[in-house]
Structures are given as C-alpha cells and as structure tokens.
Write a protein that holds these residues in place. Structure first.
Motif, PDB file in Angstrom:
ATOM      1  N   ALA A 266      44.810  36.095  45.404  1.00  0.00           N
ATOM      2  CA  ALA A 266      43.425  35.632  45.345  1.00  0.00           C
ATOM      3  C   ALA A 266      42.448  36.808  45.431  1.00  0.00           C
ATOM      4  O   ALA A 266      41.410  36.823  44.757  1.00  0.00           O
ATOM      5  CB  ALA A 266      43.161  34.642  46.476  1.00  0.00           C
ATOM      6  N   GLY A 267      42.782  37.788  46.248  1.00  0.00           N
ATOM      7  CA  GLY A 267      41.904  38.950  46.383  1.00  0.00           C
ATOM      8  C   GLY A 267      41.797  39.741  45.095  1.00  0.00           C
ATOM      9  O   GLY A 267      40.723  40.258  44.756  1.00  0.00           O
ATOM     10  N   ALA A 268      42.903  39.871  44.374  1.00  0.00           N
ATOM     11  CA  ALA A 268      42.868  40.606  43.113  1.00  0.00           C
ATOM     12  C   ALA A 268      41.934  39.930  42.118  1.00  0.00           C
ATOM     13  O   ALA A 268      41.135  40.593  41.425  1.00  0.00           O
ATOM     14  CB  ALA A 268      44.275  40.714  42.540  1.00  0.00           C
ATOM     15  N   ILE A 269      42.016  38.616  42.035  1.00  0.00           N
ATOM     16  CA  ILE A 269      41.145  37.877  41.112  1.00  0.00           C
ATOM     17  C   ILE A 269      39.684  37.977  41.549  1.00  0.00           C
ATOM     18  O   ILE A 269      38.774  38.192  40.742  1.00  0.00           O
ATOM     19  CB  ILE A 269      41.598  36.414  41.032  1.00  0.00           C
ATOM     20  CG1 ILE A 269      43.004  36.335  40.437  1.00  0.00           C
ATOM     21  CG2 ILE A 269      40.617  35.583  40.208  1.00  0.00           C
ATOM     22  CD1 ILE A 269      43.609  34.951  40.464  1.00  0.00           C
ATOM     23  N   GLY A 318      52.675  45.452  45.166  1.00  0.00           N
ATOM     24  CA  GLY A 318      52.772  44.851  43.848  1.00  0.00           C
ATOM     25  C   GLY A 318      51.678  45.349  42.918  1.00  0.00           C
ATOM     26  O   GLY A 318      50.847  46.199  43.279  1.00  0.00           O
ATOM     27  N   ILE A 319      51.696  44.852  41.730  1.00  0.00           N
ATOM     28  CA  ILE A 319      50.666  45.148  40.726  1.00  0.00           C
ATOM     29  C   ILE A 319      50.148  43.820  40.180  1.00  0.00           C
ATOM     30  O   ILE A 319      50.941  42.966  39.783  1.00  0.00           O
ATOM     31  CB  ILE A 319      51.224  46.013  39.584  1.00  0.00           C
ATOM     32  CG1 ILE A 319      51.704  47.361  40.112  1.00  0.00           C
ATOM     33  CG2 ILE A 319      50.158  46.220  38.495  1.00  0.00           C
ATOM     34  CD1 ILE A 319      52.371  48.219  39.072  1.00  0.00           C
ATOM     35  N   ALA A 320      48.852  43.657  40.187  1.00  0.00           N
ATOM     36  CA  ALA A 320      48.220  42.474  39.588  1.00  0.00           C
ATOM     37  C   ALA A 320      47.559  42.891  38.280  1.00  0.00           C
ATOM     38  O   ALA A 320      46.923  43.951  38.194  1.00  0.00           O
ATOM     39  CB  ALA A 320      47.200  41.870  40.541  1.00  0.00           C
ATOM     40  N   PHE A 321      47.724  42.089  37.255  1.00  0.00           N
ATOM     41  CA  PHE A 321      47.053  42.407  35.989  1.00  0.00           C
ATOM     42  C   PHE A 321      46.658  41.102  35.303  1.00  0.00           C
ATOM     43  O   PHE A 321      47.174  40.027  35.600  1.00  0.00           O
ATOM     44  CB  PHE A 321      47.959  43.232  35.082  1.00  0.00           C
ATOM     45  CG  PHE A 321      49.294  42.603  34.773  1.00  0.00           C
ATOM     46  CD1 PHE A 321      49.437  41.740  33.687  1.00  0.00           C
ATOM     47  CD2 PHE A 321      50.398  42.872  35.559  1.00  0.00           C
ATOM     48  CE1 PHE A 321      50.677  41.168  33.421  1.00  0.00           C
ATOM     49  CE2 PHE A 321      51.625  42.291  35.298  1.00  0.00           C
ATOM     50  CZ  PHE A 321      51.765  41.440  34.216  1.00  0.00           C
TER      51      PHE A 321
END
Length: 327
Positions: A266-269, A318-321
C-alpha cells in the motif's frame, strides 16, 4: 531390509565396512521354524533383527553394532556380546539359555509402556547372564512413560555382575525421566529399572506447555521416532525448545509479517500517487502521459519474548513496480 526363509540358517557379517541399514527378518515367509546362527564381527545392522522361532545363537564381536532392536519368537537363544553394542526391544521377551557380555560392550533396553507387560523380564534366562566389569547396561525410551513404572530388565537363574551395579548401570540420557537401576530386594538375580516421568511443575513449564505435556502422552506414543527424540533430550533448554515446536504459534509473527507486507504494498502505491501529484510533468494533471515506475521496498520488525509468548525478528525486501496510463 533382508528377509530370510524358514529352516536352519547361518548368517555372518564381517568387517567394519559391512553394514545393513535396514533390518533382518529370519523366517520371513509363511513357515515360522528353524534354528538360526547369526554372527556380526565388527559390522553393523541398524534396523530391527527378528530371529523368529527356534534355538538360535547370536554373537557380536569386534565393535559390532546391532542398534535397531533384537526380538525373537518361541525357543531359546544363546547370546554372546564382546566389545559391541546391542539394543533389545521390549515388544517381546528375549529368552536365553545363557548370555555373556564382555569387554567394552553396551546393552541398551528399549523401554516404553508395553515393557510393563513383560513381568518375566525383557531378557529372561534359565541359565546364567554374565555382565563383565567393563560393560554397560542402559536404556533408551521409545515411548512416554505413564506415571511411575518399574520394569524388569533381566531375570536369570544366575545374574553374574563383574562389578557393582552402580558401575555397570548407566542412567539413560533423558531430561524428562527420573530413573533408577536396582536389583530386586527379593531376588538378586533380577535387575529392575524404575522410571518416573517428571511432572510439568518439575520441568518448570508454563500454563500452555503444561496443558500439552499432560495430555500428549497418548498421541505422541503413536509416533515412535518423535517420542524417542523427545525422550532423549538431555537438558532443560533442549526440552523447552522441543516442546515449543509442538505448541501453536502464539508470537503473532505470521500476522505481523502479513500486515507488514500489506503496508509495504500500500505504501508503494501511495508514494507513487503522491509523486504524480507533486513531482510529475506539468501535463500529468491533465492525464496526458503514460509511465512505468519501480521502487525498492523493505520492512523490519521484532518482539521480545514475554513468558510463553515467543519473541521474533522478521524482515522483508522487495521491488514494487507498476504502470500508469491515461484513462
């Protein structure tokens, strides 16, 4: 495993490299008769040995090992153990015409609750059972003992000990059991082992572990490898670590890890949306530009132990994309 047929059979295993990891069953077919001679010289049989019915001779010498357990059917056995290791199971009585144990030998009696149903003794002899001064007698538990029980290990016409019992008998390595070897007060040719499983209070267990410990005897006795391992633990730390694995997870680590993963995603978004609003190209507000983005994410959490509630350390990387495009 090795299965042999009926009839008179002679088997010899010789050499330090000679080893059978499984067991040997004499009279493995439909016919259960024959007189067997089995010799192990420096070799090893790690699985169970069943000699079957008849008059047998079993000899171990030169550092031989037969640690999977010895059983027999009807008949009598002449047993000789010299500087070797032998485990005798309590599932069936071993009846010998004579037994001699010499050199630095170790005889281990496999003990569980069923051994109490052999009042005549796990090892019984109408002749002489002789135990040399350098030899050892001990026990290994293959089940959790209910309450306090006294087991008859040896009952012989003549029990000849080459040294005081305190020198020959070696207490089993079992933190949860209190044990004592004694000669019968009414028959000096009978060797007894008294076993008492320690209470949860003696072991210093908390409320949750006590509930499991007091109730798990029946269930654990169905799993011989597991109960043998638990019974062989030698210290409080080992036992507490072992019983902790039988308890449900009360630390909350799994829930916390799941929440952390949710927060990271959620933080990445959220950070991407904020970035679009604050730092994007001037025409982003009009929704005219499609883009691809990626960012590293990570988390860490820890909790100290509180009583029976286990502590934990968790971390994640991790990696968020993702991709944005005008709608």
């Amino acid at each position: 495993d090795v299965f042999l047929g009926a009839g008179d059979t002679s088997v010899a295993i010789s050499g330090a490299d000679a080893s059978i990891t499984g067991g040997i069953t004499f009279q493995g077919g439909a016919t259960k008769s024959g007189n067997n001679t089995f010799t192990i010289d420096a070799g090893s049989v790690l699985g169970p040995i069943d000699l079957g019915n008849g008059t047998h001779t079993f000899t171990l010498t030169g550092g031989a090992k037969a640690t999977g357990g010895l059983t027999q059917g009807t008949g009598a056995l002449t047993l000789a153990v010299d500087s070797s290791e032998l485990t005798i199971l309590s599932t069936r009585q071993i009846t010998t015409s004579s037994a001699i144990v010499t050199g630095a030998s170790t005889i281990t009696f496999g003990i569980n609750n069923s051994a109490a149903s052999l009042p005549g003794g796990i090892l019984q002899s109408a002749g002489t059972v002789s135990i040399g001064a350098a030899s050892k007698l001990t026990a290994a538990f293959t089940g959790l003992i209910d309450d306090e029980k006294t087991f008859t290990l040896i009952r012989a016409n003549t029990l000849d000990l080459g040294a005081p019992l305190s020198q020959i008998a070696s207490a089993p390595s079992s933190y949860i059991n209190s044990t004592a070897f004694n000669l019968s007060p009414t028959d000096s040719n009978t060797l007894l082992l008294t076993v008492r499983r320690k209470s949860a209070a003696e072991l210093g267990l908390g409320a949750n572990a006590t509930a499991v410990y007091d109730a798990f005897s029946t269930a654990l006795n169905q799993d011989i490898p597991l109960v043998t391992t638990i019974s062989a633990l030698q210290s409080q730390a080992e036992f507490e670590a072992g019983i902790q694995q039988l308890l449900p997870d009360s630390s909350g680590a799994l829930l916390q890890a799941a929440l952390n993963n949710q927060d990271m995603a959620a933080g990445a978004i959220r950070r991407r949306l904020v970035g679009v609003a604050k730092n994007g190209m001037p025409d982003h507000a009009a929704g005219d530009v499609a883009s691809f983005w990626a960012q590293a994410i990570g988390d860490f959490g820890s909790q100290k132990q509180h009583g029976e509630q286990a502590g934990f350390n968790i971390w994640g990387l991790g990696i968020a994309f993702g991709a944005d495009m005008p709608a």
